[in-house]
Design an enzyme around this catalytic site. Structure first.
Site, PDB file in Angstrom:
ATOM      1  N   GLY A 351      74.050  62.000  -7.054  1.00  0.00           N
ATOM      2  CA  GLY A 351      74.509  62.631  -8.427  1.00  0.00           C
ATOM      3  C   GLY A 351      73.450  61.985  -9.647  1.00  0.00           C
ATOM      4  CG  ASP A 464      68.259  57.455   1.364  1.00  0.00           C
ATOM      5  OD1 ASP A 464      67.011  57.614   1.737  1.00  0.00           O
ATOM      6  OD2 ASP A 464      68.917  57.895   0.515  1.00  0.00           O
TER       7      ASP A 464
END
Ligand SMILES: *[C@@H]1O[C@H](CO)[C@@H](O)[C@H](O)[C@H]1NC(C)=O
Ligand SMILES: *[C@@H]1O[C@H](CO)[C@@H](O)[C@H](O)[C@H]1NC(C)=O
Ligand SMILES: *[C@@H]1O[C@H](CO)[C@@H](O)[C@H](O)[C@H]1NC(C)=O
Ligand SMILES: *[C@@H]1O[C@H](CO)[C@@H](O)[C@H](O)[C@H]1NC(C)=O
Ligand SMILES: *[C@@H]1O[C@H](CO)[C@@H](O)[C@H](O)[C@H]1NC(C)=O
Ligand SMILES: *[C@@H]1O[C@H](CO)[C@@H](O)[C@H](O)[C@H]1NC(C)=O
Ligand SMILES: *[C@@H]1O[C@H](CO)[C@@H](O)[C@H](O)[C@H]1NC(C)=O
Ligand SMILES: *[C@@H]1O[C@H](CO)[C@@H](O)[C@H](O)[C@H]1NC(C)=O
Length: 647
Positions: A351, A464
């Site tokens: 986001g 990640d």
């Protein structure tokens, strides 16, 4: 029955959180070799600024740190005379080489006076060394006050057997020490196979000024205070230290317990020391026995009392934690100027991210999660509370969340200096990243991931890890962001839409890309890529366009094999770097990107490798070569991803 109380989960978490908070606050200065663990300095006796005591103390600290240049791991010194005499000593962890010991003492002597600016008595415990001074003569006697018990909050399965194994190993260490004379090095480590896959590592050490008997008494006391049912713990006394973990935290290899070669000849004649040890045992043993009995009784009473209320307390605590973490949407809107574009910091994987300023002036980063998470409110809150408990100075801190209607928002501490890639890939900003900063950044990232993998209550795999997920604070200390996202986001295992890849091209390990298999070793792989990227200062994707070598890995491997390190290194580093450090980093980087996850080191060994030059690293083999075309299989079935498992 050991000492369960301080390690009851609640207390334990509180201690840890406090500990990390303190290290957070106190580590804004530059990275040091001395890894701070704990300190105690009772403020009941203090000295005045510019007093004789202070100048004696300064002299003492100078003696200690300058005498640490000699080939010794222990030194005691005295400064001043009559009333203002200061007595002090340092002790280095027995497995460490001289240079590490020296730097630890140098750092510790500076650090302790900041933590204890006016206290006459202080003990500072660091991972690598310990420092103790007092206005009372304490050499040669067993000092067990003040002390500290710390534990890894994670449970271990098969607790009873594990605790027995740990205690048996520590008893073995202590009994090896009992016959050593005063002045002999009193240090030992032992490891044992707990299960086929799990090794437990134990360490015991006394200050050498103790007699063998005092040392074993001290260790016995420490052993009794060790936390039960935990996968790691330590008891820190001024006179002795014990520690156990399920990962190596000392240099393994040929450090055996206890080394028979004593350091400098004992200061006292043999006969005398023998008599005095006997006398001391005669005095100390009954005291210990009664202390232990008292202690056990105390524990028993406390336990009975506590068990009734502990569940209610837990529930109440959880509720108040949730409340303290929850932000109103209106507050967030006001802080970010209604999510104005001017406040936008960027677009993350989950986001958009905005900068905000709360009414009290605190700067925050606000992550407005995109709406595809289908998780319920209760679950979301639970996960946020868990992730907010992960606190480490190399992790971006999660301050709270906001949950209103469709909005799901995470609130983080604001880290001023943008991300690593911002500096790394822009030639005009390279200047800010000289070698010592890069080296410090590599070490910090390693410790942050180690915490996620081993030391936090949850075993978190980041999944990640990449340059843009490493933020830098005002002192260019790295802080890892976006950890625990898969947990907060409750990646839906049955979701039909599997095109969304968690992970970044170029950083993902082959087993993830090919088989969607995840483990801590996939993070190790990404960490290896990060090291290589930091060394060469090039985006790993930048290789695909050029005519040069096919990719970062073959580029790095080629120069490693040819020994043409300089051509691999970022040219803007000039000659600011230390060749040894650079070579070591390149070697570690290549070890991390080995094709077979088993061949990659764990984060714990990486942290050790980075901290010590005396460990010989294995030789890396050809690294994993990924296909570099952009059309590689990117849609990965997330159903088989397991990143967080409560333990
Ligand atoms: C000593 O420390 C305690 C708590 O840490 C504090 O309440 C007290 O005021 C301090 N005393 C002095 C003399 O500084
Ligand atoms: C301590 O001494 C320094 C320099 O001698 C002086 O600047 C400072 O004001 C003194 N502090 C006190 C509290 O006397
Ligand atoms: C160091 O400790 C020993 C006792 O263990 C003592 O005899 C000796 O005087 C101490 N050395 C200094 C410099 O204080
Ligand atoms: C080492 O310590 C002793 C006191 O214990 C002191 O006299 C001596 O100057 C110190 N050595 C150095 C190099 O400072
Ligand atoms: C640890 O074990 C105890 C009892 O075995 C259990 O009540 C507790 O929930 C466990 N804690 C964690 C974090 O797993
Ligand atoms: C310590 O010494 C005693 C007698 O001096 C001996 O019986 C014992 O085996 C020794 N222990 C170790 C561990 O060497
Ligand atoms: C632990 O296990 C390994 C292999 O499984 C074995 O080589 C080693 O000897 C064992 N160590 C001990 C102390 O039993
Ligand atoms: C440890 O091993 C190195 C070489 O691998 C050797 O030089 C050194 O003496 C050994 N140390 C001990 C304490 O055995």
């Amino acid at each position: 029955m050991g000492l369960p109380q301080p390690c009851r989960f609640n207390l334990c978490m509180t201690l840890l959180v406090l500990y990390f908070l303190i290290s957070f606050l106190s580590h804004t200065r530059t990275e040091a070799v001395a890894t701070y663990v704990h300190h105690k300095c009772p403020n009941t006796t203090t000295f005045a600024t510019n007093s004789t005591y202070q100048s004696n103390l300064n002299n003492l600290l100078t003696y200690l740190s300058s005498n640490a240049t000699r080939n010794i791991e222990f030194y005691n010194a005295t400064a001043g005379n009559s009333v203002d005499t200061v007595y002090g000593l340092f002790l280095c962890r027995g497995d460490l080489p001289v240079d590490t010991c020296q730097s630890c003492i140098a750092d510790a002597t500076k650090d302790i006076v900041q933590r204890c600016p006016t206290e006459r008595v202080a003990v500072g415990w660091y991972d690598e060394c310990m420092l103790h001074y007092s206005d009372q003569y304490f050499f040669g006697s067993m000092v067990t006050d003040p002390y500290r018990i710390l534990c890894n909050p994670q449970n271990i399965s098969d607790q009873t057997r594990f605790d027995q194994l740990v205690r048996a190993k520590l008893s073995g260490l202590a009994s090896g020490i009992i016959n050593l004379s005063t002045g002999a090095k009193k240090f030992g480590t032992k490891q044992a196979n707990f299960t086929a896959l799990r090794i437990v590592y134990t360490l015991a050490q006394c200050t050498p000024d103790l007699s063998g008997y005092d040392c074993t008494s001290c260790l016995r006391l420490a052993k009794q205070k060790l936390p039960s049912g935990k996968r790691g713990g330590r008891v820190l006394f001024p006179s002795c230290i014990v520690r156990f973990e399920i990962y190596p935290f000392y240099l393994t290899g040929n450090t055996s317990a206890p080394p028979p070669t004593p350091v400098p000849p004992p200061p006292t004649p043999k006969g005398k020391s023998h008599i005095s040890s006997l006398t001391i045992v005669a005095i100390v043993a009954p005291i210990i026995v009664s202390a232990v009995l008292f202690f056990m009784g105390y524990c028993f009473l406390i336990r009975r009392k506590a068990s009734k209320t502990i569940q209610e307390e837990n529930a109440a605590n959880e509720i108040s934690i949730v409340e303290s973490l929850q932000f109103d949407f209106a507050t967030i809107e006001a802080a970010t100027n209604k999510f104005s574009d001017a406040n936008k910091l960027g677009e993350g994987g989950f986001g958009q991210v905005y900068k905000g300023i709360l009414l009290n002036g605190q700067e925050i980063a606000v992550k407005r999660l995109s709406r595809w998470s289908r998780q319920g409110a209760g679950e979301f809150k639970n996960e946020v509370v868990l992730v907010a408990k992960l606190q480490h100075r190399n992790l971006v801190r999660l301050l709270g969340f906001c949950l209103e209607g469709e909005e799901k928002i995470l609130v983080y501490e604001f880290v001023p200096n943008k991300s690593l890639d911002y500096f790394l890939y822009e030639p005009e900003r390279h200047g800010k990243l000289d070698w010592s900063k890069r080296y410090k950044i590599i070490g910090g990232i390693a410790r942050g991931i180690l915490y996620l993998h081993e030391d936090s209550r949850l075993k978190i795999i980041h999944r990640d890890l990449k340059a843009s997920n490493v933020l830098l604070d005002e002192n260019m200390n790295p802080k890892i962001s976006d950890f625990g996202m898969a947990k907060i986001f409750a990646i839906d295992q049955t979701q039909a839409n599997t095109s969304r890849v968690v992970g970044t091209f170029g950083y993902m390990s082959p087993e993830y890309v090919m088989h969607a298999q995840f483990s801590t070793k996939s993070d190790v792989y990404s960490f290896g890529i990060l090291i290589l990227v930091i060394l060469c200062g090039k985006k790993n994707t930048s290789f695909y366009q050029s005519d040069g070598p096919a990719d970062l890995l073959s580029f790095a491997w080629k120069h490693w094999e040819d020994g043409t390190l300089l051509e691999f290194l970022d040219p803007t580093l000039g000659d600011s770097y230390l060749r040894n450090e650079v070579i070591r980093c390149l070697q570690i980087g290549l070890l991390c990107v080995q094709e077979n996850p088993v061949d990659r080191p764990t984060m714990a060994s990486i942290v050790l490798m980075l901290n010590s030059y005396s460990i010989t690293l294995p030789s890396p083999q050809n690294p994993a070569y990924l296909q570099t075309e952009q059309n590689m299989p990117l849609s990965i079935n997330e159903a088989s991803i397991t990143e967080v498992y409560p333990r």
